[in-house]
Design a protein around this motif. Structure first.
Motif, PDB file in Angstrom:
ATOM      1  N   THR A  54       0.804  -1.236   0.000  1.00 30.23           N
ATOM      2  CA  THR A  54       0.000   0.000   0.000  1.00 30.23           C
ATOM      3  C   THR A  54       0.831   1.276   0.000  1.00 30.23           C
ATOM      4  O   THR A  54       0.299   2.347  -0.331  1.00 30.23           O
ATOM      5  CB  THR A  54      -0.956   0.037   1.213  1.00 30.23           C
ATOM      6  N   GLN A  55       2.105   1.183   0.381  1.00 22.54           N
ATOM      7  CA  GLN A  55       2.946   2.379   0.446  1.00 22.54           C
ATOM      8  C   GLN A  55       4.149   2.301  -0.501  1.00 22.54           C
ATOM      9  O   GLN A  55       4.365   3.210  -1.301  1.00 22.54           O
ATOM     10  CB  GLN A  55       3.447   2.601   1.882  1.00 22.54           C
ATOM     11  N   THR A  84       4.745  -3.536 -13.539  1.00 26.10           N
ATOM     12  CA  THR A  84       5.209  -4.217 -12.326  1.00 26.10           C
ATOM     13  C   THR A  84       4.355  -5.458 -12.093  1.00 26.10           C
ATOM     14  O   THR A  84       3.190  -5.514 -12.492  1.00 26.10           O
ATOM     15  CB  THR A  84       5.105  -3.322 -11.075  1.00 26.10           C
ATOM     16  N   ARG A 120       5.941   2.972  -8.294  1.00 25.11           N
ATOM     17  CA  ARG A 120       5.193   3.217  -9.540  1.00 25.11           C
ATOM     18  C   ARG A 120       5.080   4.712  -9.849  1.00 25.11           C
ATOM     19  O   ARG A 120       5.185   5.118 -11.007  1.00 25.11           O
ATOM     20  CB  ARG A 120       3.816   2.573  -9.451  1.00 25.11           C
ATOM     21  N   ASP A 121       4.867   5.504  -8.823  1.00 21.48           N
ATOM     22  CA  ASP A 121       4.733   6.946  -9.023  1.00 21.48           C
ATOM     23  C   ASP A 121       6.060   7.590  -9.423  1.00 21.48           C
ATOM     24  O   ASP A 121       6.134   8.313 -10.417  1.00 21.48           O
ATOM     25  CB  ASP A 121       4.203   7.603  -7.751  1.00 21.48           C
ATOM     26  N   ARG A 122       7.092   7.339  -8.652  1.00 19.44           N
ATOM     27  CA  ARG A 122       8.378   8.015  -8.879  1.00 19.44           C
ATOM     28  C   ARG A 122       9.047   7.567 -10.179  1.00 19.44           C
ATOM     29  O   ARG A 122       9.755   8.346 -10.804  1.00 19.44           O
ATOM     30  CB  ARG A 122       9.335   7.790  -7.714  1.00 19.44           C
ATOM     31  N   TRP A 123       8.856   6.326 -10.552  1.00 22.32           N
ATOM     32  CA  TRP A 123       9.499   5.816 -11.770  1.00 22.32           C
ATOM     33  C   TRP A 123       8.531   5.728 -12.953  1.00 22.32           C
ATOM     34  O   TRP A 123       8.793   5.042 -13.939  1.00 22.32           O
ATOM     35  CB  TRP A 123      10.136   4.461 -11.502  1.00 22.32           C
ATOM     36  N   SER A 124       7.424   6.435 -12.868  1.00 23.54           N
ATOM     37  CA  SER A 124       6.389   6.337 -13.907  1.00 23.54           C
ATOM     38  C   SER A 124       6.898   6.679 -15.304  1.00 23.54           C
ATOM     39  O   SER A 124       6.383   6.158 -16.286  1.00 23.54           O
ATOM     40  CB  SER A 124       5.193   7.226 -13.551  1.00 23.54           C
ATOM     41  N   HIS A 139      15.014   9.908  -7.731  1.00 23.23           N
ATOM     42  CA  HIS A 139      14.135   9.277  -6.751  1.00 23.23           C
ATOM     43  C   HIS A 139      14.704   7.985  -6.168  1.00 23.23           C
ATOM     44  O   HIS A 139      14.075   7.374  -5.296  1.00 23.23           O
ATOM     45  CB  HIS A 139      12.764   8.994  -7.366  1.00 23.23           C
ATOM     46  N   PRO A 191       3.274   1.644  -4.519  1.00 28.23           N
ATOM     47  CA  PRO A 191       2.739   2.863  -5.130  1.00 28.23           C
ATOM     48  C   PRO A 191       3.802   3.961  -5.265  1.00 28.23           C
ATOM     49  O   PRO A 191       3.812   4.698  -6.254  1.00 28.23           O
ATOM     50  CB  PRO A 191       1.611   3.277  -4.183  1.00 28.23           C
ATOM     51  N   LEU A 192       4.706   4.049  -4.286  1.00 27.06           N
ATOM     52  CA  LEU A 192       5.813   5.003  -4.375  1.00 27.06           C
ATOM     53  C   LEU A 192       6.696   4.694  -5.575  1.00 27.06           C
ATOM     54  O   LEU A 192       7.047   5.585  -6.363  1.00 27.06           O
ATOM     55  CB  LEU A 192       6.631   4.967  -3.078  1.00 27.06           C
TER      56      LEU A 192
END
Length: 101
Positions: free
Chosen positions: A21-22, A38, A28-32, A76, A25-26
């Motif tokens: 949950t943390q 994934t 996926r967001d930072r390396w989008s 990141h 998502p971090l």
């Protein structure tokens, strides 16, 4: 396609809820901008009762090695790698592979 597998051995502490949950998502967001896909695999006990070698395996897909380098050495990376201590005391192993088919 380049696959970076992050393998987490069983340890005294692995917070699967935080990881799902943390942490992911971090990631996926930072390396989008460079991360294509994934997949998270959970190790299971073998039919003979042998415990799994790894409790979690994350498969991170990238189009090129340049994308992997940008993720692993980019702005990141320290934040993502530093977050590992929030869910496990195990030192993750890393395997970089290339798909053949």
């Amino acid at each position: 396609m380049i696959i970076v597998s992050i393998l987490y051995e069983a340890s005294d502490h692995f917070d699967e809820d935080y990881y799902m949950t943390q942490h992911m998502p971090l990631v996926r967001d930072r390396w989008s901008g460079v991360l294509s896909e994934t997949r998270i695999l959970k190790g299971m006990t073998a039919p003979d009762g042998t415990p799994p070698l790894y409790v979690i395996i994350a498969e991170l897909s990238f189009a090129t090695m340049t994308d992997v380098d940008q993720a692993m050495n980019g702005p990141h990376a320290a934040e993502i790698f530093g977050d590992v201590a929030n869910f496990t005391d195990a030192k993750p192993k890393q395997l970089i592979s290339q798909t053949l088919d």
